[in-house]
Design an enzyme around this catalytic site. Structure first.
Site, mmCIF file in Angstrom:
data_model
loop_
_atom_site.group_PDB
_atom_site.id
_atom_site.type_symbol
_atom_site.label_atom_id
_atom_site.label_comp_id
_atom_site.label_asym_id
_atom_site.label_seq_id
_atom_site.Cartn_x
_atom_site.Cartn_y
_atom_site.Cartn_z
ATOM 1 N N ARG A 154 61.966 27.327 168.444
ATOM 2 C CA ARG A 154 60.939 26.384 167.981
ATOM 3 C C ARG A 154 61.525 24.912 167.848
ATOM 4 O O ARG A 154 60.562 24.055 167.533
ATOM 5 C CB ARG A 154 60.195 26.875 166.593
ATOM 6 N N ARG A 177 45.780 34.119 160.450
ATOM 7 C CA ARG A 177 46.989 34.134 161.134
ATOM 8 C C ARG A 177 47.989 33.766 160.038
ATOM 9 O O ARG A 177 48.111 32.489 159.933
ATOM 10 C CB ARG A 177 46.905 33.177 162.454
ATOM 11 N N ARG A 226 62.550 27.121 160.987
ATOM 12 C CA ARG A 226 62.122 28.123 161.681
ATOM 13 C C ARG A 226 63.212 28.905 162.792
ATOM 14 O O ARG A 226 64.528 28.371 162.699
ATOM 15 C CB ARG A 226 60.701 28.046 162.193
ATOM 16 N N TYR A 238 50.822 29.119 158.117
ATOM 17 C CA TYR A 238 49.883 28.200 158.536
ATOM 18 C C TYR A 238 48.753 27.973 157.789
ATOM 19 O O TYR A 238 47.781 26.985 158.195
ATOM 20 C CB TYR A 238 49.492 28.754 160.058
ATOM 21 N N ASN A 288 48.356 19.791 168.917
ATOM 22 C CA ASN A 288 49.298 20.953 168.451
ATOM 23 C C ASN A 288 49.281 22.011 169.670
ATOM 24 O O ASN A 288 48.236 22.714 169.786
ATOM 25 C CB ASN A 288 48.749 21.593 167.299
ATOM 26 N N HIS A 348 52.525 19.919 164.192
ATOM 27 C CA HIS A 348 52.899 21.235 163.885
ATOM 28 C C HIS A 348 52.403 21.548 162.402
ATOM 29 O O HIS A 348 52.890 20.904 161.375
ATOM 30 C CB HIS A 348 54.075 21.882 164.105
ATOM 31 N N GLU A 386 52.460 14.500 168.405
ATOM 32 C CA GLU A 386 52.786 15.898 168.427
ATOM 33 C C GLU A 386 52.561 16.418 166.890
ATOM 34 O O GLU A 386 53.307 15.896 166.188
ATOM 35 C CB GLU A 386 53.906 16.135 169.053
ATOM 36 N N HIS A 418 57.208 24.660 173.161
ATOM 37 C CA HIS A 418 58.528 25.169 173.516
ATOM 38 C C HIS A 418 58.760 25.596 174.743
ATOM 39 O O HIS A 418 59.771 25.706 175.298
ATOM 40 C CB HIS A 418 58.834 26.142 172.560
ATOM 41 N N ALA A 448 52.652 27.599 170.762
ATOM 42 C CA ALA A 448 54.020 27.842 171.482
ATOM 43 C C ALA A 448 54.335 27.384 172.770
ATOM 44 O O ALA A 448 55.337 27.285 173.372
ATOM 45 C CB ALA A 448 53.956 29.261 171.705
ATOM 46 N N PRO A 463 47.246 27.807 171.928
ATOM 47 C CA PRO A 463 47.211 29.031 171.748
ATOM 48 C C PRO A 463 47.449 29.751 170.508
ATOM 49 O O PRO A 463 48.402 29.397 169.807
ATOM 50 C CB PRO A 463 48.293 30.109 172.854
ATOM 51 N N ASN A 464 46.551 30.608 169.966
ATOM 52 C CA ASN A 464 46.491 31.383 168.756
ATOM 53 C C ASN A 464 46.018 30.347 167.544
ATOM 54 O O ASN A 464 45.985 30.873 166.479
ATOM 55 C CB ASN A 464 48.265 31.758 168.440
ATOM 56 N N ASP A 522 53.837 17.427 181.859
ATOM 57 C CA ASP A 522 53.366 16.558 183.178
ATOM 58 C C ASP A 522 51.971 16.063 183.074
ATOM 59 O O ASP A 522 51.899 15.022 183.731
ATOM 60 C CB ASP A 522 53.847 17.454 184.263
ATOM 61 N N SER A 555 53.590 24.136 160.374
ATOM 62 C CA SER A 555 54.754 24.681 160.009
ATOM 63 C C SER A 555 55.735 23.604 160.125
ATOM 64 O O SER A 555 55.812 22.776 161.214
ATOM 65 C CB SER A 555 54.996 25.886 160.530
#
Ligand code: DQA
Length: 148
Positions: A112, A19, A108, A24, A75, A101, A99, A81, A78, A11-12, A88, A103
């Site tokens: 997070r 953004r 932060r 980012y 990535n 990210h 994984e 978290h 959110a 998302p986002n 699963d 940032s």
């Protein structure tokens, strides 16, 4: 199985470029995906990318593509978290993954710092902006070379 590698953005991340650029960066998701597709091709892999703002769509994509792919760069935004369900889904197709990210999540907010993915990932790359995708790709390919 072919030489398919999955790239999932949660998302986002479709908003990259505009953004919170201080966190980012200024590259758009399209630019990041194009760059990674090119690098994949040069290294003999086909990149299949997917972005969604919806948890269930990410899960459906992993179910659909996971078993026929060599590995995954994710990535989860959110959902990293919050989402036991994405965790699963990855486990259900038993696909090795990195994984990433943009940032440095450890710099932060405290919320997070928890990830539902990190302990089942090959590894985590966080804080190097758009370059985390490239680093993630090379880390995954190196893992595949040594574990297949
Ligand atoms: C992110 C970090 C997450 O905490 C955040 O919710 C994002 C982006 C990153 O790439 O730095 O959406 O995954």
């Amino acid at each position: 199985m072919g030489n398919k590698i999955l790239l999932v953005n949660g998302p986002n991340l479709n908003m990259l470029g505009t953004r919170e650029p201080d966190k980012y960066g200024r590259l758009t998701l399209n630019e990041i995906v194009e760059n990674l597709s090119k690098i994949s091709k040069e290294n003999g892999f086909i990149l299949k990318d997917f972005q969604s703002n919806h948890e269930g769509e990410i899960i459906d994509f992993l179910h659909r593509e996971g078993a026929s792919s060599k590995g995954l760069i994710i990535n989860a935004g959110a959902y990293t978290h919050t989402s036991i369900a994405i965790r699963d889904a990855i486990l259900s197709v038993s696909i090795p993954f990195v994984e990433v990210h943009l940032s440095n999540v450890y710099k932060r907010e405290d919320f997070r710092k928890n990830s539902y993915l990190s302990d089942i990932a090959i590894g985590v790359i966080s804080g190097f902006g758009y370059y985390v995708y490239e680093l993630g790709f090379y880390a995954l390919v190196n893992y595949l070379e040594n574990n297949n």
